[in-house]
Design a protein around this motif. Structure first.
Motif, short mmCIF file in Angstrom:
data_model
loop_
_atom_site.label_atom_id
_atom_site.label_comp_id
_atom_site.label_asym_id
_atom_site.label_seq_id
_atom_site.Cartn_x
_atom_site.Cartn_y
_atom_site.Cartn_z
N ASP A 116 0.79 -1.24 0.00
CA ASP A 116 0.00 0.00 0.00
C ASP A 116 0.82 1.29 0.00
OD1 ASP A 116 0.91 0.30 2.61
OD2 ASP A 116 -1.02 -0.18 3.53
N GLY A 117 2.14 1.18 0.11
CA GLY A 117 2.99 2.36 0.04
C GLY A 117 3.11 3.15 1.33
N ALA A 118 2.44 2.72 2.39
CA ALA A 118 2.48 3.47 3.65
C ALA A 118 3.75 3.20 4.45
CB ALA A 118 1.26 3.12 4.50
N PHE A 119 4.29 2.01 4.37
CA PHE A 119 5.49 1.62 5.12
C PHE A 119 5.34 1.91 6.61
CE2 PHE A 119 6.82 1.85 0.77
CZ PHE A 119 7.65 0.74 0.63
N THR A 120 4.19 1.48 7.14
CA THR A 120 3.91 1.69 8.56
C THR A 120 3.76 0.37 9.31
OG1 THR A 120 1.54 1.84 8.07
CG2 THR A 120 2.78 3.92 8.20
N GLY A 121 4.38 -0.69 8.79
CA GLY A 121 4.34 -1.97 9.48
C GLY A 121 3.96 -3.14 8.62
N GLU A 122 3.30 -2.90 7.48
CA GLU A 122 2.87 -4.01 6.63
C GLU A 122 3.94 -4.40 5.60
OE1 GLU A 122 2.95 -2.12 3.09
OE2 GLU A 122 3.12 -1.05 4.97
N GLN A 123 5.01 -3.66 5.53
CA GLN A 123 6.04 -3.90 4.52
C GLN A 123 6.90 -5.11 4.86
OE1 GLN A 123 6.04 -1.28 6.61
NE2 GLN A 123 8.07 -1.00 7.48
N THR A 124 7.62 -5.61 3.85
CA THR A 124 8.53 -6.74 4.02
C THR A 124 9.95 -6.27 3.76
OG1 THR A 124 6.82 -8.28 3.27
CG2 THR A 124 9.11 -9.05 3.19
N LEU A 125 10.82 -6.50 4.70
CA LEU A 125 12.24 -6.20 4.53
C LEU A 125 12.84 -7.27 3.62
CD1 LEU A 125 14.81 -4.56 5.43
CD2 LEU A 125 15.08 -6.30 7.22
N VAL A 126 13.45 -6.84 2.50
CA VAL A 126 14.05 -7.81 1.58
C VAL A 126 15.58 -7.76 1.59
CG1 VAL A 126 12.01 -7.95 0.10
CG2 VAL A 126 13.80 -6.27 -0.43
N TYR A 127 16.14 -6.63 2.06
CA TYR A 127 17.60 -6.54 2.15
C TYR A 127 17.97 -5.44 3.14
CZ TYR A 127 22.51 -6.07 1.18
OH TYR A 127 23.87 -6.02 1.33
N GLN A 128 19.04 -5.67 3.88
CA GLN A 128 19.60 -4.63 4.75
C GLN A 128 21.11 -4.66 4.65
OE1 GLN A 128 17.83 -3.95 8.60
NE2 GLN A 128 19.82 -3.39 9.49
N ALA A 129 21.70 -3.50 4.39
CA ALA A 129 23.16 -3.35 4.32
C ALA A 129 23.62 -2.66 5.60
CB ALA A 129 23.55 -2.51 3.11
N ASP A 130 24.53 -3.31 6.31
CA ASP A 130 25.12 -2.75 7.51
C ASP A 130 26.60 -2.53 7.24
OD1 ASP A 130 22.77 -2.81 9.20
OD2 ASP A 130 23.00 -4.99 9.18
N ASN A 131 26.95 -1.26 6.98
CA ASN A 131 28.33 -0.88 6.66
C ASN A 131 28.87 -1.67 5.47
OD1 ASN A 131 30.38 0.92 7.21
ND2 ASN A 131 31.54 -0.57 8.42
N GLN A 132 28.01 -1.82 4.46
CA GLN A 132 28.35 -2.57 3.25
C GLN A 132 27.98 -1.69 2.05
OE1 GLN A 132 26.28 -6.28 3.13
NE2 GLN A 132 27.83 -7.24 1.86
N GLN A 133 28.97 -1.10 1.44
CA GLN A 133 28.77 -0.14 0.37
C GLN A 133 28.20 -0.81 -0.88
OE1 GLN A 133 31.83 2.90 -0.10
NE2 GLN A 133 31.91 2.38 -2.26
N ALA A 134 27.17 -0.19 -1.48
CA ALA A 134 26.58 -0.68 -2.73
C ALA A 134 27.55 -0.49 -3.87
CB ALA A 134 25.27 0.05 -3.00
N GLY A 135 27.43 -1.34 -4.87
CA GLY A 135 28.35 -1.34 -6.01
C GLY A 135 27.74 -0.78 -7.28
N PHE A 136 28.23 -1.29 -8.42
CA PHE A 136 27.87 -0.76 -9.74
C PHE A 136 27.50 -1.89 -10.71
CE2 PHE A 136 31.26 1.79 -7.84
CZ PHE A 136 30.63 3.01 -7.72
N PRO A 137 26.56 -2.73 -10.57
CA PRO A 137 25.55 -2.67 -9.52
C PRO A 137 25.83 -3.67 -8.41
CG PRO A 137 24.79 -4.16 -11.20
CD PRO A 137 26.16 -3.67 -11.63
N SER A 138 24.97 -3.62 -7.42
CA SER A 138 24.83 -4.68 -6.43
C SER A 138 23.50 -5.35 -6.74
CB SER A 138 24.80 -4.12 -5.01
OG SER A 138 26.06 -3.63 -4.64
#
Length: 189
Positions: A116-138
């Motif tokens: 629904d685009g609200a991102f108030t709890g119904e969303q699903t986390l699909v990826y999290q980067a913790d001190n991991q720089q994105a590439g070209f591409p990741s």
């Protein structure tokens, strides 16, 4: 690098029951073996961001197919979001970091999918980067999740800027085998 003779971004199927869009499909060229095609679902779809740094770097820069420009927020816990304009089963996201410097800004972030685009709890986390720089591409591949909106959010106060996000998956509105003929000049696929 040679350019393709015909670029297909989506196939529209009219089955007398309504129009459907196929993002994953196979096709044959002159009777040769079927070739798999997977469309970028985010390409040129409506995008928004939490802020726009000096009004110069709009959200639309990050899903326009141009990897040389970028979107850019103010210094904050920034976010960028795309509306795919339909619900899809999403399984892969490709993220291009900015190539013109400041790549270290995109290293603590999460990517979520929402219906629904609200991102108030119904969303699903699909990826999290913790001190991991994105590439070209990741490329981030995950268990398929249904959703219409994809959001990238900074996990620390910083400027959010990146070059491009591509979203891949399949349409929930297309089922079974579909015969599709696309004509372009003298070529039939």
């Amino acid at each position: 690098q040679s350019q393709p003779l015909l670029k297909i971004q989506k196939v529209v199927i009219n089955d007398n029951g309504g129009t459907k869009v196929a993002s994953d499909f196979s096709f044959q060229v002159n009777g040769d073996a079927a070739t798999s095609f997977n469309a970028n679902l985010a390409l040129n779809k409506p995008a928004i961001e939490s802020s726009n740094y000096h009004g110069l770097y709009p959200a639309s820069n990050c899903n326009n197919g141009d990897y040389s420009d970028f979107c850019h927020t103010d210094l904050e816990l920034g976010w960028w979001q795309v509306d795919l304009q339909d619900t899809y089963t999403i399984s892969t996201i490709k993220l291009w970091n900015r190539s013109s410097g400041w790549q270290d800004r995109l290293k603590n972030f999460k990517i979520e999918v929402s219906s629904d685009g609200a991102f108030t709890g119904e969303q699903t986390l699909v990826y999290q980067a913790d001190n991991q720089q994105a590439g070209f591409p990741s490329t981030y591949t995950f268990s398929p999740v249904d959703g219409r909106y994809v959001r990238l959010t900074q996990l620390e106060t910083n400027y959010l800027n990146f070059a491009e996000m591509e979203v891949y998956g399949s349409s929930n509105n297309v089922s079974g085998e579909n015969d599709v003929t696309v004509s372009a000049g003298a070529y039939t696929i």
